[in-house]
Write an enzyme that holds these catalytic residues in place. Sequence first.
Site, PDB file in Angstrom:
ATOM      1  N   LYS A  22       0.833  -0.877   0.012  1.00  0.00           N
ATOM      2  CA  LYS A  22       0.567   0.424   0.305  1.00  0.00           C
ATOM      3  C   LYS A  22       0.643   1.513  -0.030  1.00  0.00           C
ATOM      4  CE  LYS A  22      -3.273   2.654   3.291  1.00  0.00           C
ATOM      5  NZ  LYS A  22      -2.150   3.572   4.062  1.00  0.00           N
ATOM      6  N   ASN A  23       1.780   1.058   0.517  1.00  0.00           N
ATOM      7  CA  ASN A  23       2.450   2.678   1.050  1.00  0.00           C
ATOM      8  C   ASN A  23       3.369   2.971  -0.137  1.00  0.00           C
ATOM      9  OD1 ASN A  23       0.966   3.058   3.445  1.00  0.00           O
ATOM     10  ND2 ASN A  23       2.831   1.933   4.296  1.00  0.00           N
ATOM     11  N   ARG A  97      -4.763  10.651   3.036  1.00  0.00           N
ATOM     12  CA  ARG A  97      -3.640  10.850   3.675  1.00  0.00           C
ATOM     13  C   ARG A  97      -1.742  11.344   1.871  1.00  0.00           C
ATOM     14  NH1 ARG A  97      -1.272  13.567   7.644  1.00  0.00           N
ATOM     15  NH2 ARG A  97       1.336  13.400   8.077  1.00  0.00           N
ATOM     16  N   ASP A 121      -5.696   8.058   9.213  1.00  0.00           N
ATOM     17  CA  ASP A 121      -6.009   7.554  10.707  1.00  0.00           C
ATOM     18  C   ASP A 121      -5.438   8.243  11.743  1.00  0.00           C
ATOM     19  OD1 ASP A 121      -6.078   4.610   9.126  1.00  0.00           O
ATOM     20  OD2 ASP A 121      -4.423   4.627   9.700  1.00  0.00           O
ATOM     21  N   ASP A 321       3.870   0.252  11.471  1.00  0.00           N
ATOM     22  CA  ASP A 321       2.974  -0.107  11.728  1.00  0.00           C
ATOM     23  C   ASP A 321       2.593  -1.466  11.661  1.00  0.00           C
ATOM     24  OD1 ASP A 321       2.072   1.899  10.283  1.00  0.00           O
ATOM     25  OD2 ASP A 321       2.770   1.151   8.220  1.00  0.00           O
ATOM     26  N   MET A 343       6.201   6.879  18.300  1.00  0.00           N
ATOM     27  CA  MET A 343       6.071   7.908  16.773  1.00  0.00           C
ATOM     28  C   MET A 343       4.435   8.536  16.450  1.00  0.00           C
ATOM     29  SD  MET A 343       8.542   5.646  13.803  1.00  0.00           S
ATOM     30  CE  MET A 343       8.191   6.761  12.426  1.00  0.00           C
TER      31      MET A 343
END
Length: 437
Positions: A22-23, A97, A121, A321, A343
């Site tokens: 996805k990223n 985002r 998110d 993640d 984070m």
Amino acid sequence: MATFQIEGGHQLKGEIQPQGAKNEALQILCAVLLTPDEIRIHNIPDIRDVSKLIEILGNLGVKIQKLGKGSYSFRSDELNLDYLESKKFKDEGTSLRGSIMIVGPLLGRFGKGYIPRPGGDKIGRRRLDTHFGGFVKLGAKFRYNREERFYGVEATKGLKGADMLLEEASVTGTANILMAAILAEGKTSIYNAACEPYIQQLCKMLVSMGAKVKGIGSNLLKIEGVESLSGCTHRVLPDMIEIGSWIGLAAMTKSEITIKNVSWDNLGIIPVTFKKLGIQLEKRGDDIYIPAHTNGYEIASFIDGSIMNISDAPWPGFTPDLLSIILVVATQARGSVLIHQKMFESRLFFVDKLIDMGAKIILCDPHRATVIGHDFESELKATTMTSPDIRAGISLLIAALSAKGTSTIHNIEQIDRGYEDIDGRLKAIGAKINRYD
């Protein structure tokens, strides 16, 4: 709002193929704006966030053709830049985002880029200063409409290369600045750049398009600007976050699962970190084989005997993640572990749902949680819950699949944002899961 109903407590068995990352896909899709030539991308995951970005690109004027499952052709030769200042874009861009990464390529190629304040998110504040600070160093002027929550950068005289030290190793910030600098005049150096496999993949794609990038895989990227870029063909890596999710699922449900074609060389310390929880996994070619953990798994301790501490860090550290997955898997381990989410300050707040299911978790503060494992002596209880974000959602789903009884998870659109056909693929290996709209 859609809902999953899960009958837990069943062992699963079989093979599962991870989706495209996805990223990485979100970055690669934005890079198609850098050239008027055709770009072909394969292994694109069919998930909500990616579909939204493809829709935004189409509304911007990108010519899109679906070539097959996960394969698309993109051509950005006749873009409608007025769309960027339309109400429609302000509404669509706010919900995703990843849309922030269209600004860099548009700024580099056309000298301007706009974006509404992006969503995503609810895991804590994620600043955009890194992105826009980098654009300003390249010569762009920044403007922000506070009333409409709308960002813009313009470079009427073009961009010029610059040396910059990023305040944080932001993955999306690095990608955005990199794509702008590729078409800037002169040389640019980006120090403290993110170096995740996703960034490496973006760099390799840009090089295949004619970009000049050195330092790929390090935290110092050196770019020599070029006048234009050409088309290319690119394949997205398998999603390492999903791979970690399947490892956790296998352990929690005592299931024998093989994860196919994982691209081991790009997993970093993910396998090692799961082994710290006592999870056995084998490398079989480019697959991961996880045997059924019928006798459970035991958390290791440090060599001085102190409690294990697992925390996130920029690559090559452990990805944030997957901390939610590590946490839920630890609830049934032998031993205890401290989970330190450095984070994002809201990412651990889903643990109250696990506590409701019977997990022994002490939330020390927004960033730290201590987990005392049950060693499967006390099973989690089925319950009704709501998914707050993508990663917490999949963690709750794993918990539900391991719990005795029938659980309900609402707001599963959050899970759909990051996981392709999750219920269909779980059913294929024996999960009792149904979707209700």
